[in-house]
Design an enzyme around this catalytic site. Structure first.
Site, PDB file in Angstrom:
ATOM      1  N   HIS A  14       0.764  -1.153  -0.013  1.00 19.65           N
ATOM      2  CA  HIS A  14      -0.007  -0.025  -0.057  1.00 19.65           C
ATOM      3  C   HIS A  14       1.039   1.201  -0.169  1.00 19.65           C
ATOM      4  O   HIS A  14       1.047   1.724   1.033  1.00 19.65           O
ATOM      5  CB  HIS A  14      -1.152  -0.120   1.236  1.00 19.65           C
ATOM      6  N   HIS A  16       1.385   5.118  -2.296  1.00 18.65           N
ATOM      7  CA  HIS A  16       0.840   5.811  -3.552  1.00 18.65           C
ATOM      8  C   HIS A  16       2.261   6.402  -4.137  1.00 18.65           C
ATOM      9  O   HIS A  16       2.897   6.943  -3.776  1.00 18.65           O
ATOM     10  CB  HIS A  16       0.006   6.894  -3.098  1.00 18.65           C
ATOM     11  N   ASP A 136      -5.895   3.213  -9.092  1.00 22.88           N
ATOM     12  CA  ASP A 136      -7.133   3.464  -8.192  1.00 22.88           C
ATOM     13  C   ASP A 136      -7.746   4.678  -8.731  1.00 22.88           C
ATOM     14  O   ASP A 136      -7.419   5.586  -9.636  1.00 22.88           O
ATOM     15  CB  ASP A 136      -6.596   3.657  -6.667  1.00 22.88           C
ATOM     16  N   GLY A 168      -8.896   8.232  -1.995  1.00 19.12           N
ATOM     17  CA  GLY A 168      -9.285   9.945  -1.706  1.00 19.12           C
ATOM     18  C   GLY A 168     -10.352   9.858  -0.722  1.00 19.12           C
ATOM     19  O   GLY A 168     -10.289   8.892   0.388  1.00 19.12           O
ATOM     20  N   HIS A 195      -9.744   1.248  -0.390  1.00 20.34           N
ATOM     21  CA  HIS A 195      -9.427   1.725   0.804  1.00 20.34           C
ATOM     22  C   HIS A 195     -10.850   1.740   1.250  1.00 20.34           C
ATOM     23  O   HIS A 195     -12.014   1.916   0.520  1.00 20.34           O
ATOM     24  CB  HIS A 195      -9.143   3.223   0.635  1.00 20.34           C
ATOM     25  N   GLU A 198     -11.074   4.224   6.609  1.00 14.28           N
ATOM     26  CA  GLU A 198      -9.779   4.698   7.078  1.00 14.28           C
ATOM     27  C   GLU A 198     -10.420   5.827   8.014  1.00 14.28           C
ATOM     28  O   GLU A 198      -9.919   6.323   9.110  1.00 14.28           O
ATOM     29  CB  GLU A 198      -9.089   5.149   5.993  1.00 14.28           C
ATOM     30  N   ASP A 276       1.723   3.957   2.637  1.00 13.06           N
ATOM     31  CA  ASP A 276       0.891   4.664   2.332  1.00 13.06           C
ATOM     32  C   ASP A 276       1.509   5.954   1.087  1.00 13.06           C
ATOM     33  O   ASP A 276       1.471   5.945   0.132  1.00 13.06           O
ATOM     34  CB  ASP A 276      -0.098   5.412   3.510  1.00 13.06           C
TER      35      ASP A 276
HETATM   36  N1  HPA Z   1      -6.368   7.611   1.508  1.00  9.19           N
HETATM   37  C1  HPA Z   1      -7.093   8.017   0.593  1.00  9.19           C
HETATM   38  N2  HPA Z   1      -6.488   8.419  -0.273  1.00  9.19           N
HETATM   39  C2  HPA Z   1      -5.084   8.653  -0.375  1.00  9.19           C
HETATM   40  C3  HPA Z   1      -4.437   8.119   0.660  1.00  9.19           C
HETATM   41  C4  HPA Z   1      -5.091   7.567   1.674  1.00  9.19           C
HETATM   42  O1  HPA Z   1      -4.558   6.915   2.798  1.00  9.19           O
HETATM   43  N3  HPA Z   1      -2.856   8.269   0.052  1.00  9.19           N
HETATM   44  C5  HPA Z   1      -3.139   8.818  -0.755  1.00  9.19           C
HETATM   45  N4  HPA Z   1      -4.438   9.262  -1.447  1.00  9.19           N
HETATM   46 ZN    ZN Z   2      -3.633   4.893   0.766  1.00  7.02          ZN
END
Ligand code: HPA
Ligand code: ZN
Length: 343
Positions: A14, A16, A136, A168, A195, A198, A276
């Site tokens: 995970h 980005h 994504d 997002g 996701h 969160e 992340d």
């Molecule tokens: N959550 C949602 N969007 C994101 C994240 C995340 O942790 N990191 C980068 N874009």
């Molecule tokens: Zn993420």
């Protein structure tokens, strides 16, 4: 412990691409494009990366993303990430790329795919890191952007494409809104890794499972609020990609004492540790493992188990999984040595 963690072969499932960019890389891009609202000095960038809440984090992310405007920029990000992964003894990574915002900034559809492929080839040759792609949807961009994401992936499908995700905002973005693009991706054989949970409750995770057929959950921290969900994740072996430092920095979780990772492990949920957005959160994967030791009391055997769970949760070939699992075993009880890290 630091030596043990450094020696442990790891996977990162995970991360980005844009959020992985190092401070130096972002400063270089910002100096090329001083009109994008990203600071030009290290001290100011540091302050820029102090997030007041999750929505603020996403605003900052969008600004940093606006610096990436060519295929060469994308390849540079991939190579920067590969070097950072190699420094953490990460051997395989599934990297999340969000195509629609890149295309909106003028990168051509073909150019994006070619830039990723070029970066992946060089990452393997220059850093000995195997990269795979998760593409994504940016949740706030709406249904059409979701479909456009699936269409871009299906048309271009760069080598190493393994998954399809949703990131997002979560608040006001029900997971079921993106059922159609997820079905398109599933029909094309991609793994589904949204996701969920969160910044919203366990109902979002249930929705990701029921409506998006999630095979792994990104973050999933609010699962801890629903024992029946923890049981479901454990019983069905659905891994959760847990990113402790991210959760603290975005204030999705107030502090490490309140972080649900130990509870998830206790419930038998497969947990894979991840960063992340390491560039924005001042972290790397070795640091996340060390945090699990220092703050959650995990010993070497438990850290090795986290690494093993990551390997098993990965969408890489079985041969690579076998190699990595054997290498983890070897680090735990080195042959010819009576020193062992295992309890
Ligand atoms: N959550 C949602 N969007 C994101 C994240 C995340 O942790 N990191 C980068 N874009
Ligand atoms: Zn993420």
């Amino acid at each position: 412990m630091q030596d043990f963690i450094a020696a442990l072969p790891k996977v990162e499932l995970h991360v980005h691409l844009v959020g992985s960019a190092s401070v130096d890389t972002v400063l270089e891009l910002a100096r090329r494009h001083p009109d994008r609202g990203v600071p030009l000095s290290p001290a100011e960038l540091h302050a820029f990366y102090e997030f007041t809440d999750f929505a603020h984090f996403l605003d900052v992310y969008v600004k940093v993303n606006s610096l990436v405007i060519s295929g060469a920029d994308v390849t540079a990000l991939v190579l920067g990430l590969a070097a950072d992964l190699a420094r953490n003894n990460v051997r395989y990574a599934e990297v999340t790329v969000t195509p629609v915002p890149h295309l909106a900034l003028g990168i051509e559809p073909d150019e994006l795919a070619e830039a990723l492929t070029a970066g992946r080839t060089r990452a393997r040759a220059e850093h000995r890191v195997e990269l795979a792609w998760v593409f994504d949807i940016a949740g706030s961009l709406g249904y059409k952007a979701g479909i456009a994401t699936a269409e871009w992936v299906l048309r271009h499908r760069p080598e190493g494409t393994v998954g399809f995700g949703l990131g997002g905002a979560e608040l006001g973005v029900p997971r079921e809104k993106y059922r159609d693009p997820f079905l398109l991706a599933r029909d094309a054989g991609l793994h589904l890794v949204p996701h969920a949970g969160e910044t919203t409750g366990p109902e979002t995770i249930w929705s990701a499972l029921h409506n998006l057929h999630a095979e792994r959950i990104g973050h999933g921290t609010s699962a801890a609020l629903d024992p029946s969900l923890l049981d479901h994740l454990a019983a069905n072996g659905i891994p959760v990609e847990v990113c402790p430092t991210s959760n603290i920095r975005t204030r999705a979780v107030p502090d490490l004492a309140a972080h649900p990772l130990p509870l998830m492990l206790e419930a038998g949920v497969p947990v894979t540790l991840a960063t992340d957005d390491p560039g924005m959160f001042h972290t790397d994967l070795n640091r996340e493992y060390l945090l699990c030791h220092n703050d959650f009391g995990l010993g070497p055997g438990e850290l090795a188990d986290l690494a093993r769970t990551g390997v098993r949760a990965a969408f890489c070939p079985d041969a690579l999984k076998g190699t990595l699992l054997a290498e983890i075993d070897a680090v735990c009880s080195p042959r010819g040595s009576n020193v062992t890290f295992m309890p």
